[in-house]
Every structure is written in C-alpha cells, then in structure tokens.
Design a protein around this motif. Sequence first.
Motif, short mmCIF file in Angstrom:
data_model
loop_
_atom_site.label_atom_id
_atom_site.label_comp_id
_atom_site.label_asym_id
_atom_site.label_seq_id
_atom_site.Cartn_x
_atom_site.Cartn_y
_atom_site.Cartn_z
N GLN A 590 34.36 -8.57 -9.63
CA GLN A 590 34.80 -7.48 -9.69
C GLN A 590 36.13 -7.28 -8.41
OE1 GLN A 590 32.17 -4.02 -10.54
NE2 GLN A 590 33.90 -2.31 -10.00
N ARG A 591 34.84 -7.13 -6.54
CA ARG A 591 35.41 -6.78 -5.74
C ARG A 591 36.47 -7.76 -6.06
NH1 ARG A 591 35.20 -8.72 -0.69
NH2 ARG A 591 34.68 -10.71 -0.66
N TRP A 592 36.52 -9.22 -5.82
CA TRP A 592 37.91 -9.34 -5.92
C TRP A 592 39.22 -9.44 -6.58
CZ3 TRP A 592 39.44 -11.74 -2.15
CH2 TRP A 592 38.29 -12.84 -1.40
N ALA A 593 38.87 -8.53 -7.97
CA ALA A 593 39.99 -8.07 -9.00
C ALA A 593 40.45 -6.78 -8.43
CB ALA A 593 39.18 -8.42 -10.09
N ASP A 594 39.42 -5.74 -7.52
CA ASP A 594 39.70 -4.68 -6.90
C ASP A 594 41.08 -5.33 -5.95
OD1 ASP A 594 38.44 -3.04 -8.52
OD2 ASP A 594 36.62 -3.34 -7.43
N ARG A 595 40.66 -5.80 -5.37
CA ARG A 595 42.10 -7.10 -3.61
C ARG A 595 42.60 -7.20 -5.15
NH1 ARG A 595 41.20 -8.75 0.91
NH2 ARG A 595 43.09 -8.77 1.88
N ALA A 596 42.62 -7.86 -5.76
CA ALA A 596 44.23 -8.07 -6.43
C ALA A 596 44.82 -7.06 -7.37
CB ALA A 596 43.84 -9.35 -7.48
N VAL A 597 44.14 -6.12 -7.48
CA VAL A 597 45.17 -5.03 -7.98
C VAL A 597 45.70 -4.51 -6.70
CG1 VAL A 597 44.92 -2.69 -8.77
CG2 VAL A 597 43.51 -4.31 -9.49
N SER A 598 44.74 -4.18 -5.29
CA SER A 598 45.88 -4.07 -4.69
C SER A 598 47.16 -4.41 -3.56
CB SER A 598 44.66 -3.50 -3.01
OG SER A 598 44.34 -4.41 -2.84
N LEU A 599 46.90 -5.73 -4.02
CA LEU A 599 47.99 -6.41 -3.47
C LEU A 599 48.92 -7.17 -4.43
CD1 LEU A 599 45.83 -9.83 -2.00
CD2 LEU A 599 46.67 -7.80 -0.47
N GLY A 600 49.21 -6.59 -6.05
CA GLY A 600 49.96 -6.74 -6.79
C GLY A 600 50.12 -8.57 -6.64
N PRO A 601 51.59 -9.08 -7.21
CA PRO A 601 52.71 -8.31 -7.63
C PRO A 601 52.09 -7.65 -8.53
CG PRO A 601 53.54 -10.30 -7.85
CD PRO A 601 52.23 -10.25 -7.03
N ALA A 602 53.28 -6.75 -9.38
CA ALA A 602 52.40 -5.57 -10.68
C ALA A 602 52.10 -6.74 -11.61
CB ALA A 602 54.67 -5.22 -11.51
N GLU A 603 52.41 -7.94 -12.36
CA GLU A 603 52.00 -8.08 -12.94
C GLU A 603 50.54 -9.17 -12.99
OE1 GLU A 603 54.80 -11.75 -10.97
OE2 GLU A 603 54.39 -10.11 -11.64
N VAL A 604 50.25 -9.52 -11.15
CA VAL A 604 48.80 -10.15 -11.28
C VAL A 604 47.88 -8.34 -10.80
CG1 VAL A 604 47.75 -10.29 -9.03
CG2 VAL A 604 49.94 -11.71 -9.69
#
Length: 621
Positions: A590-604
């Motif tokens: 979940q922590r890395w998923a949160d990080r991915a949301v903040s980093l993007g891009p949009a589809e990611v």
Amino acid sequence: MDVMGDKATLLETGRFVQPSGRVEPSPDRDETGDAAEEAQHLIAAEAGDVEAMSVLGAMLLRRGDLDGAEPHLRAATAAGDRAAANNLGVLLHQRGYADEAAGWWRIAAVAGSAPAAHALGRHHRERGDEPAAEYWLRQAAEQDHALGAYALADLLEHRGDAGAERWLRAAAERGHREAAYRLARALDRKAAPEGEAGSDNGVMTGVSGEPGGSEVSGVCAEEAEQWYRQAAARGHRRAALHLGAILERRGDLKEAGRWYLTSAKDGEARAACALGFLLRDAGDTESAAVWWLRAAQDGDGNAANALGALHAERGEPQTAERWYRAAMDAGDVNGAYNLGLLCAEQGRVPQAEQWYRRAAYAGHREAANALAVLLLQGSDQTGAEPWFSKAAEAGSVDAAFNLGILYAGRGEDVTALRWYERAAAAGHTEAALQVGIARLRDGEEQEAERHLRCAAGGGSAEGAYRLAALLDARRPPVSAHELGEPVRERSECEEWYERAASQGHRRAQVRVGMLAAARGDVVEAARWYRSAAEAGSRNGAFNLGLLLAREGSEPEAAVWWTRAADAGHGRAALRLALVYARRGELAEGQRWADRAVSLGPAEVAERAARLRDALREELSA
C-alpha cells in the motif's frame, strides 16, 4: 666594400681574377708562400709593373696595411688600373674619406667595374640620394654582381617597388644567402592568406584561401622552401628556422629537427625553442628543457613560458612563476596569462585577476575570457560582459560561447543564438550543440541535423544522443521492442546512440540497452541498463529490474526498482507495490502504491490507485 684584385685596367680589356668580395687564403698556402708572392709583386711593382702594383695594393689592403697599400694603389690608379681605383676607394672609405672614395669609385664604375658601381651606389644611398643610388646599383646588378643585385633589391623593396623580387632572385641565383632568404620570405607572403604572412619574427607559412589561388600559392610555397633550403645550406640561421617549421608541419620531424638544431647552434633562440617543443612531443622532456633554457636565456619568451609550464606540471610553482615572469619581461604577454592561470589554480584569486587584467589589457584574448569567467564566478556579471565581448571580438571561440550562455541566462535567446552560431562556426562543439537544439525547437530539422553532426563529431555525448534521437524519429514505425524480436540491421541512429552511450550518456545507455533487448541480446541489454542505473538513471534502474524479473531474479529486480522509485519513477513504485502485494506484505504494498499515485504518470496513478484501494480493503477486512 668590395676589394678588387683583378688584372683589368682602364685602357685594357677588362680581365678579372677576383670579381669581388673577401678572398680566403688557400688552405695549401702558408704564410711563407704569401710572403714570397708579396715579395715578387713588390719587385715587379718597383720595376714599374702596373698590374703588380694593383695586386700588391689589394694584398696589403686585405691584410689591413692601409699605409703600405695606399702608394701602390695610387700609382696603379694613376696608370689607369680600374681595380686599383676601386680598391683605393675602399681604402679611403676605411680611413673616413667617403667623398674622395666616391670619386675613385666613380672612375672605376664608369670604366665598367661592377664592384665599384655597387660601392658607389651604397655611398649615395647612405647619403639619401636614392636616384643616384639606384642608377649605380643597377649598373652593378646588370653586370651580374650579386652584392649589387641584392643592394638594388633592398632599395626597391624599401620603396615598395615590385621589381625588387627580380633582383633578389638574381642575387640568390649567384649564391647570395641573404637574398635567397628574403626571396623565400617574399614568396611566403605571396603564398599566405592576407594578414597571415607575419613579420620576420614568425616562422609560419600559409596557402591562399582565395578562389583559384591555391595552385599559384602552392607553387610559391614550394619555391620558397627551395630558397630557404639554399640559404640554410649556406649557414643562414633564420632560413634554417623557417625550413624546419615547414618540414615540421609536413610531418618530416627528423629533418625538421636537424635544421632547428643547426639554427639553434648558430644562436637562433626561436629555433632552440622550436627544437625543445619537438623533443617534448617525442617524449624527451629533459632535452627539451635544455634547449628551452638556452632559448629563454637568450630572451625568447615562448621558451620561458614552456619552462614555466614544465615546472608547473612537476609541482614546482615557484620555479614556474619565475619563468612566467621572465617570459613577461621578454615581452611575451602569455607570461602574464600563465601567471594568472597559476594563481587561479592555487586559489589566489586577487593575484589571478591582476595578471589576467594585465594580459587582457595587452590584447590577450584568452586572458580577457579568463578574467570574465573569474568575474562571473564572483557574481560580477556587469564586469564580466565587456571582457567576454572584447575577447570574442578578438576571436576567442570560448568567449563567444560564454557570451551565448550569458545572454541565454538572461532570457535573450536571439542574442544568445547569434553568439552560439559564431562559436559553432569556429568549431566549438558545445556551441554547435546549442545551435542544434535551438534549430530543433524552431522546427528547422535540416539545420539542426547539420549542427548536431558537428557537435557529435566533435565529441559531444549529448550531441550524439540528440542526433540519434532525430534520426530515430525519422525511421518507419516498428513494433514495440520485445525479447526475441528478429535481429534488424544496425542503423545510423543506433551507431550514434552507442557512441553517446560509450561516453557515459545515461539516456543513450538506456536506449542502447533497449535496442539490445529488442535483438534478444539480454546480456548486452543488462550491461547497458546497469551502467545507466549505476550512474543514477532511474529509467536504467527500472529497465534493469524488468529484465531481471523476466529472467526470474525478482528479489534483485526489486532492489533496482526501489532505487528507481526513490528517484521518482512512478512505474517502478507500482511494480514494487505489486511485488509486495504478491508476497503478502500488504502494508508495504500500500505504501508503494501511494507513492506511485503521487508520482504518476496518469495511467500509472490510475492503476496504482485501484491497487491501493484493493490493498486497503484487504487490510481492513
């Protein structure tokens, strides 16, 4: 003046034994033989033999016995001997009776004596009567008198008369070494582009850049070399210096070194300096230092600078400074510039600025550029700009590039581009890159490609990468790169990518890795991805992780994805979230998923958000 010992008289046919010039004693004659010959002439002279009087007078004159020579020469002259008349003029000139000497020279010259005509011409030139000087010198020259031809050429050259070359050639062809040298210099000036022939202090020669002039200039250069060679063979040390320079530029270093050595041994400091550089380039710095020392002690500033640089390389700054000061004292402005460089390396900024200023005010363009850089480093942009401009206008390529950077920093892109173009035209690699980038931005692909090729060819990794990307964009679309794709023929863009990659360009390394992966060369792809990743490329780290995961090394892949995600790579963060989710480490996922949301891009971000929500539900269940 010429001393004559010929047998001609004013009344006879004009037979000569010695035309002119100093007569060296024959090696097989000793002083006893000379004395015996002199005694024979004395007996004949006392018996009234006019020829003996003339020859005896010439012998005594050569020996420096003016008192003994004068009565014999006067007696022979009175009897109509023109050689005696010329020699009597020489004797009187040596005694300080120039006008009386000229009178006797005139008598001999009118009777056809070329040496007397030469002496009379020189007499008139010394008194500023150039028309009379030209008349008599021409009389001597037209009788194939080498000294007369040379003196006439010197007079005509002083007046800017194009006819000077003809008489220099005439004198040179009769063995006059100074004439040969000056003829070579004149031919050099014809061969060199305007403004580049230089003074006698230089040793460079050139070829004409004018349309249709290369063939003529080539002939002139070849003939100049021949005359330098003739003069050098006769002991002319400056001719030997110029000949050495010609041979060095041609690559005939061994022969060039021989002529430099000949000239240096004769006391030519510039040849000693040039010989030092030749030896240094051959790896013999000790011998080079010996010749530089000899030249520097004779006042050659260039050699003093070379010694300074040598001691600076050896870590002897005090000795280096002493030689740089010696160069400056010899009038070489490079000494002040080098002192500035030395002080700057030692962190003595005020002293560096002082020496840079001194050299810059003397017209040293690189010192002006260095001074501007120093001022810019001290945040004095206002003070730096005029020095950059002065250096650039004087031809400093680096200064032109620096001006481009200065104006670009102010947002004055048009002015910046003008200076970049000027530096690029002179071969500045980074300036060519900046022009190429600007042309790409403006949509001028052809111009962009031309400049990017210059930058890439000059060693710019960024230039090579951008050129490769430009060429890559023109290629027909291909399917996405996948492992196992059939091998394709290497294109030019791939070659430029590889060149940039081999120079450490991270994006190029990633691209080369992708191309290798597309060919199915996993080992090569991993090598380039790893190089990029270790240099800090997040894309390299991400791609290396993908490659390792596909090869079954997911734990190691996670290490590289972590490095990429920490550097801000959204896809790497999403991959880590999936890895931890599969392992059952839901909180970490979940922590890395949160990080991915903040980093993007949009589809990611969208995929990561769905994964995060799913993991959250799982954790809260």
